[in-house]
Motif scaffolding. Sequence first.
Motif, mmCIF file in Angstrom:
data_model
loop_
_atom_site.group_PDB
_atom_site.id
_atom_site.type_symbol
_atom_site.label_atom_id
_atom_site.label_comp_id
_atom_site.label_asym_id
_atom_site.label_seq_id
_atom_site.Cartn_x
_atom_site.Cartn_y
_atom_site.Cartn_z
ATOM 1 N N SER A 1 0.861 -1.179 0.000
ATOM 2 C CA SER A 1 0.000 0.000 0.000
ATOM 3 C C SER A 1 0.897 1.229 0.000
ATOM 4 O O SER A 1 2.071 1.163 0.352
ATOM 5 N N TRP A 2 0.306 2.343 -0.408
ATOM 6 C CA TRP A 2 1.085 3.573 -0.548
ATOM 7 C C TRP A 2 0.351 4.735 0.111
ATOM 8 O O TRP A 2 -0.880 4.793 0.109
ATOM 9 N N THR A 3 1.144 5.639 0.658
ATOM 10 C CA THR A 3 0.620 6.895 1.186
ATOM 11 C C THR A 3 1.594 8.006 0.792
ATOM 12 O O THR A 3 2.740 7.732 0.434
ATOM 13 N N LEU B 1 -6.186 9.642 -2.412
ATOM 14 C CA LEU B 1 -5.478 9.566 -1.126
ATOM 15 C C LEU B 1 -5.614 10.869 -0.348
ATOM 16 O O LEU B 1 -5.804 10.852 0.873
ATOM 17 N N ALA C 1 -8.931 8.595 1.312
ATOM 18 C CA ALA C 1 -9.124 7.182 0.975
ATOM 19 C C ALA C 1 -7.872 6.379 1.308
ATOM 20 O O ALA C 1 -6.754 6.879 1.236
ATOM 21 N N SER C 2 -8.073 5.120 1.664
ATOM 22 C CA SER C 2 -6.949 4.212 1.824
ATOM 23 C C SER C 2 -6.436 3.823 0.444
ATOM 24 O O SER C 2 -7.101 4.054 -0.569
ATOM 25 N N TRP C 3 -5.251 3.218 0.389
ATOM 26 C CA TRP C 3 -4.728 2.801 -0.914
ATOM 27 C C TRP C 3 -5.660 1.813 -1.624
ATOM 28 O O TRP C 3 -5.969 2.005 -2.802
ATOM 29 N N SER D 1 -8.802 1.484 -1.389
ATOM 30 C CA SER D 1 -9.993 2.221 -1.825
ATOM 31 C C SER D 1 -9.669 3.128 -3.011
ATOM 32 O O SER D 1 -10.464 3.248 -3.957
ATOM 33 N N SER E 1 5.823 3.479 1.036
ATOM 34 C CA SER E 1 5.121 2.206 0.858
ATOM 35 C C SER E 1 5.255 1.353 2.093
ATOM 36 O O SER E 1 6.193 1.490 2.873
ATOM 37 N N SER E 2 4.317 0.472 2.281
ATOM 38 C CA SER E 2 4.384 -0.504 3.374
ATOM 39 C C SER E 2 4.101 -1.873 2.780
ATOM 40 O O SER E 2 3.250 -2.022 1.898
ATOM 41 N N GLN F 1 6.881 -0.699 7.196
ATOM 42 C CA GLN F 1 7.136 0.473 6.356
ATOM 43 C C GLN F 1 8.559 0.458 5.861
ATOM 44 O O GLN F 1 9.488 0.062 6.566
#
Length: 351
Positions: free
Chosen positions: A262-264, A301, A305-307, A309, A344-345, A350
């Motif tokens: 997932s990414w933020t 994002l 929203a989450s990745w 989503s 990214s995780s 992480q």
Amino acid sequence: MRAGPQPQGAPRTELLPENLTQDVVDEIDAYLERVPHGTSCLATGSLIEGFGNSNSDIDLYVIQPSGSTATKPIAIGIRDSRYVDVEYLNLAALHKLADAFRDTTPDEAPQALTLRDFDRYYRLSVAARLKVTDEAEAVLDRCSAERSAALFARWSLAQAAAYLARATVAGALREVPRAVILARQAAVWRATSQLADEGEAYPRLKWVTVKAARRFGADTPGYRSCLQGHDLTPADLESGLVALRERISPDMATGGAGDAVSWTLAEDVATVTDGTGLHLIRGSRSITRIEGLARMLIGHLTEGASWPSAVERTARQLAVSPGDVRTTATPLMRELADAGYAVSSVQGVQR
């Protein structure tokens, strides 16, 4: 290959393919005279595979003995109209490469091996052993063209699926020229996978039509079927993507850790909208503008929203599968992460 067992000691250019021209043989022979005692020399590449022409490079591998501390770059010289490429190899690294091909399953190959790995391993497996020490012979005996083909077939199909995903997303974004190029690449990688399954495992893409002609005969039904889509035109994009999807499973694509990633945005990154684009700002250090798929995903994002989503929403907007979005997004997000804009995780860890 030129017949005859190879004795210890003297170089043997008679082990080269019989169809090589005399000037090539003479050039290799001249180089062999300069190879130090205890060092091995192999001839490999397209000339040894049988694809070469009057302009093809002469590719030589020089394997240095154990304990050698000398490090040398690839040496490139030119003789008349052709290059002579000499690459220096380390025995320990070659054993490590042989271990990787022995221990990797076909399903693991897309993550575990690179195109460079396949190129070197296959070239070692088909090389003409012109001057070879016992310790070099031991590692060369561990290299198998059949093993390379088995892993390369699966690896190539994963590349085909990834290019197809990217072509599909580009088409949905109405980036037609880009979509056509990506779809052609998907077709070439799919053909490469089929050819590897059938024993034609030379890794360089530029030889795909030559391999297909050698396997099926030029311009035969089998040849055309194998290469279907490699010359796709913009007018045929939509139908071409459908045809490719019938031959390539999207699930074959690999983006590394797949759904587990997932990414933020990084904590110090702010966003500023600019028409169809979006600016990412890292405090007072740097700024970059993103468009297309990355802009859509990061837009979601920033809305909270989450990745997963963000991927689902973007897929619905483009009328493509979430898998196509994830596969296409992975290199884009990695690039942003390398520049410090994203994080990214993987399975909660992480990086």
